[in-house]
Scaffold this motif. Structure first.
Motif, PDB file in Angstrom:
ATOM      1  N   THR A 155      12.500   5.491 -77.780  1.00  0.00           N
ATOM      2  CA  THR A 155      13.356   4.397 -78.328  1.00  0.00           C
ATOM      3  C   THR A 155      12.243   2.990 -79.151  1.00  0.00           C
ATOM      4  O   THR A 155      11.770   3.266 -78.472  1.00  0.00           O
ATOM      5  CB  THR A 155      14.360   3.772 -77.742  1.00  0.00           C
ATOM      6  OG1 THR A 155      13.232   2.684 -77.011  1.00  0.00           O
ATOM      7  CG2 THR A 155      15.461   4.119 -76.970  1.00  0.00           C
ATOM      8  N   MET A 156      12.318   2.473 -80.279  1.00  0.00           N
ATOM      9  CA  MET A 156      11.791   1.556 -80.033  1.00  0.00           C
ATOM     10  C   MET A 156      10.709   0.095 -78.732  1.00  0.00           C
ATOM     11  O   MET A 156      10.082   0.399 -78.878  1.00  0.00           O
ATOM     12  CB  MET A 156      11.641   0.437 -81.223  1.00  0.00           C
ATOM     13  CG  MET A 156      11.468  -0.511 -81.787  1.00  0.00           C
ATOM     14  SD  MET A 156      11.912  -1.841 -83.022  1.00  0.00           S
ATOM     15  CE  MET A 156      12.113  -0.552 -84.603  1.00  0.00           C
ATOM     16  N   GLU A 157      11.918   0.524 -77.648  1.00  0.00           N
ATOM     17  CA  GLU A 157      10.972  -0.431 -76.624  1.00  0.00           C
ATOM     18  C   GLU A 157      10.710   0.485 -76.406  1.00  0.00           C
ATOM     19  O   GLU A 157       8.852  -0.061 -75.435  1.00  0.00           O
ATOM     20  CB  GLU A 157      12.859  -0.340 -76.131  1.00  0.00           C
ATOM     21  CG  GLU A 157      11.814  -1.339 -74.478  1.00  0.00           C
ATOM     22  CD  GLU A 157      13.343  -1.525 -74.316  1.00  0.00           C
ATOM     23  OE1 GLU A 157      12.849  -1.447 -72.822  1.00  0.00           O
ATOM     24  OE2 GLU A 157      14.747  -1.900 -74.157  1.00  0.00           O
ATOM     25  N   ASP A 158      10.504   1.552 -75.943  1.00  0.00           N
ATOM     26  CA  ASP A 158       9.137   1.983 -75.732  1.00  0.00           C
ATOM     27  C   ASP A 158       8.236   2.906 -76.219  1.00  0.00           C
ATOM     28  O   ASP A 158       6.747   2.777 -75.449  1.00  0.00           O
ATOM     29  CB  ASP A 158       9.588   4.355 -75.490  1.00  0.00           C
ATOM     30  CG  ASP A 158      10.963   4.337 -74.668  1.00  0.00           C
ATOM     31  OD1 ASP A 158      10.814   3.435 -73.238  1.00  0.00           O
ATOM     32  OD2 ASP A 158      11.515   5.346 -74.741  1.00  0.00           O
ATOM     33  N   VAL A 159       7.913   2.502 -78.310  1.00  0.00           N
ATOM     34  CA  VAL A 159       6.869   2.204 -78.773  1.00  0.00           C
ATOM     35  C   VAL A 159       6.400   0.839 -78.261  1.00  0.00           C
ATOM     36  O   VAL A 159       4.760   1.148 -78.602  1.00  0.00           O
ATOM     37  CB  VAL A 159       7.648   3.013 -79.690  1.00  0.00           C
ATOM     38  CG1 VAL A 159       6.478   2.862 -80.639  1.00  0.00           C
ATOM     39  CG2 VAL A 159       8.031   4.043 -79.907  1.00  0.00           C
ATOM     40  N   ILE A 160       7.053   0.155 -78.187  1.00  0.00           N
ATOM     41  CA  ILE A 160       6.480  -1.475 -78.316  1.00  0.00           C
ATOM     42  C   ILE A 160       6.093  -1.531 -77.077  1.00  0.00           C
ATOM     43  O   ILE A 160       5.294  -1.952 -76.694  1.00  0.00           O
ATOM     44  CB  ILE A 160       7.903  -2.508 -78.356  1.00  0.00           C
ATOM     45  CG1 ILE A 160       8.490  -2.354 -79.914  1.00  0.00           C
ATOM     46  CG2 ILE A 160       7.498  -3.586 -78.101  1.00  0.00           C
ATOM     47  CD1 ILE A 160       7.208  -3.069 -80.641  1.00  0.00           C
ATOM     48  N   GLU A 161       6.867  -1.115 -75.780  1.00  0.00           N
ATOM     49  CA  GLU A 161       6.093  -1.398 -74.546  1.00  0.00           C
ATOM     50  C   GLU A 161       4.454  -0.600 -74.461  1.00  0.00           C
ATOM     51  O   GLU A 161       3.776  -1.647 -73.802  1.00  0.00           O
ATOM     52  CB  GLU A 161       7.114  -0.278 -73.895  1.00  0.00           C
ATOM     53  CG  GLU A 161       7.847  -1.129 -73.052  1.00  0.00           C
ATOM     54  CD  GLU A 161       8.918  -0.710 -72.123  1.00  0.00           C
ATOM     55  OE1 GLU A 161       9.765  -0.949 -71.553  1.00  0.00           O
ATOM     56  OE2 GLU A 161       8.334   0.669 -71.820  1.00  0.00           O
ATOM     57  N   GLU A 162       4.408   0.360 -75.164  1.00  0.00           N
ATOM     58  CA  GLU A 162       3.093   0.843 -75.480  1.00  0.00           C
ATOM     59  C   GLU A 162       2.341   0.438 -76.246  1.00  0.00           C
ATOM     60  O   GLU A 162       1.032   0.021 -75.845  1.00  0.00           O
ATOM     61  CB  GLU A 162       3.250   2.161 -76.090  1.00  0.00           C
ATOM     62  CG  GLU A 162       3.657   3.860 -75.265  1.00  0.00           C
ATOM     63  CD  GLU A 162       3.005   3.852 -74.123  1.00  0.00           C
ATOM     64  OE1 GLU A 162       1.858   3.719 -73.628  1.00  0.00           O
ATOM     65  OE2 GLU A 162       3.998   3.946 -72.934  1.00  0.00           O
ATOM     66  N   LEU A 163       2.417  -0.510 -76.900  1.00  0.00           N
ATOM     67  CA  LEU A 163       1.846  -0.940 -78.057  1.00  0.00           C
ATOM     68  C   LEU A 163       1.261  -3.141 -76.854  1.00  0.00           C
ATOM     69  O   LEU A 163       0.352  -2.826 -77.532  1.00  0.00           O
ATOM     70  CB  LEU A 163       2.669  -1.690 -78.420  1.00  0.00           C
ATOM     71  CG  LEU A 163       1.953  -3.022 -80.031  1.00  0.00           C
ATOM     72  CD1 LEU A 163       0.579  -1.974 -80.333  1.00  0.00           C
ATOM     73  CD2 LEU A 163       2.775  -3.130 -80.678  1.00  0.00           C
TER      74      LEU A 163
END
Length: 424
Positions: free
Chosen positions: A388-396
């Motif tokens: 999800t987008m949340e997963d990508v933002i968490e990596e960022l």
């Protein structure tokens, strides 16, 4: 004889002034060589655009002088050599030869090398900006001698290019500027963490951020929206829920939870009757930056991650070049590169590209179960998770984003939320 005394005294003082001038000139050349040549072009460009007011002024004065580094180096060294070679000649007129050698070495060492370089190494920007007009004059004066040598150095060593920091070096450079490093930096911990996450995300793929398919919540396409199912959806707290057909790994679409607000749990509405949206499919090797760019287009904020079972090195490169956020193997995007399509486009009225259509009625976003077959994965594609987008933002951000319904801080390692720590 009496009339020759003033003449001798005048010559003595003239030689003394020449000696002092040569020492000062040699020291200035040595100091400028260290000060100006130690200023990188990148550092000067940064200072000229975003430094303090005085630093911007100084950097703007120095940049034109330092741009041709080999020419500047040759000019300063020629001037320094002329001064040091001329100094013993004039000292020989004032003192005996042995004293001339001793005095010239002492003067050059102390006032022509050590002191000027110590000053210019600390205040190189200010001294360089102050002496920039004088350096320009020397560049023109010594140009016939320094230019051929500088061109030879350019040919042999190459022109001096701005030295940029590599990714790992830039990350360490940012860490040093954090206030936690204790070196006088003013970047906070969150700022350094986010910058480091942005630099490291280029090396991360969907596999690093996805939720394993075994731990992902999904709905069966042939199921019904009864009270038990709706309660399970609300308990999970997701805004989007994947929908699978027959096999939990065969995820064909997703449903928006907000579309279930009008569903009556007593009627047990079949899930097929609801508005099901297509869900993108991405390879586990797809970089997170590419996934983030696709999420920004607005077609979906969740995607299925698959693993190619028969992928080879040759097909991996082809997949990287041709991979997109397609919903199924039949893409509705037309090939706009051929001349034949250009001719057809000129004759037919212009149509709105799919990515510009409104999502509510976009055939790219809505799954038509009545008029089109249910999409299935290729046999060589094994679904391994969802992202999800949340997963990508968490990596960022390099931090977990917790909401009111999250049970785990790290779902991969089953690390539960410490509610007491969050309240503190």
């Amino acid at each position: 004889m009496a009339g020759d005394i003033p003449c001798c005294e005048t010559a003595f003082f003239v030689y003394v002034l020449i000696v002092v001038g040569l020492v000062v000139f040699a020291g200035l050349m040595a100091g400028l060589t260290l000060g100006l040549m130690s200023l990188g072009l990148v550092d000067l460009e940064v200072l000229s655009t975003s430094g303090r007011t005085q630093d911007r002024i100084n950097a703007s004065k120095i940049l034109p002088v330092v741009k041709n580094q080999h020419l500047l180096l040759c000019t300063l060294l020629i001037g320094n050599s002329l001064a040091m070679e001329s100094l013993p000649i004039f000292l020989d007129r004032l003192v005996p030869p042995w004293a001339a050698i001793l005095v010239s070495v002492t003067l050059i060492l102390m006032f022509g090398e050590i002191l000027p370089q110590a000053i210019c190494s600390r205040y190189g920007l200010t001294v360089g900006a102050t002496m920039a007009p004088f350096v320009r004059l020397l560049l023109w004066l010594f140009f016939p001698f320094s230019y051929p040598i500088s061109k030879f150095l350019d040919w042999m060593l190459g022109k001096g290019h701005a030295a940029l920091l590599r990714r790992a070096e830039l990350k360490t450079f940012v860490d040093f500027h954090g206030n936690e490093a204790g070196k006088g930096g003013d970047l906070t911990h969150d700022e350094t963490t986010i910058i480091a996450g942005a630099l490291e995300m280029i090396e991360k793929t969907a596999k690093d951020a996805m939720t394993p398919i075994e731990k992902a919540f999904s709905l069966d396409l042939d199921g019904t929206l009864n009270l038990e199912t709706l309660n399970a959806i609300m308990t999970m707290g997701h805004s989007r829920v994947p929908v699978y057909y027959r096999n939990p790994k065969n995820i064909i679409g997703l449903i928006l939870v907000k579309n279930l607000l009008a569903v009556d749990p007593d009627e047990s509405v079949p899930l097929r009757k609801m508005l099901i949206r297509n869900i993108p499919r991405v390879s586990e090797k797809m970089p997170l930056y590419d996934i983030l760019n696709e999420f920004q287009k607005g077609h979906s904020h969740i995607a299925v991650v698959y693993k190619d079972l028969y992928e080879t090195k040759e097909t991996l490169q082809k997949t990287k070049d041709t991979e997109n956020f397609a919903i199924n193997s039949t893409s509705h995007y037309a090939d706009t590169s051929s001349k034949a399509d250009d001719v057809v486009r000129k004759k037919s009225p212009p149509t709105t590209p799919a990515f510009k259509k409104k999502h509510r009625g976009c055939s790219f976003c809505i799954l038509d179960l009545e008029n089109s077959p249910i999409p299935e994965f290729s046999p060589n594609q094994d679904v391994v998770g969802v992202i999800t987008m949340e997963d990508v933002i968490e990596e960022l951000l390099q931090e977990e984003i917790l909401d009111e319904t999250d049970e785990y801080v790290n779902i991969h390692n089953r690390i539960k939320i410490n509610m007491n720590a969050s309240q503190e």
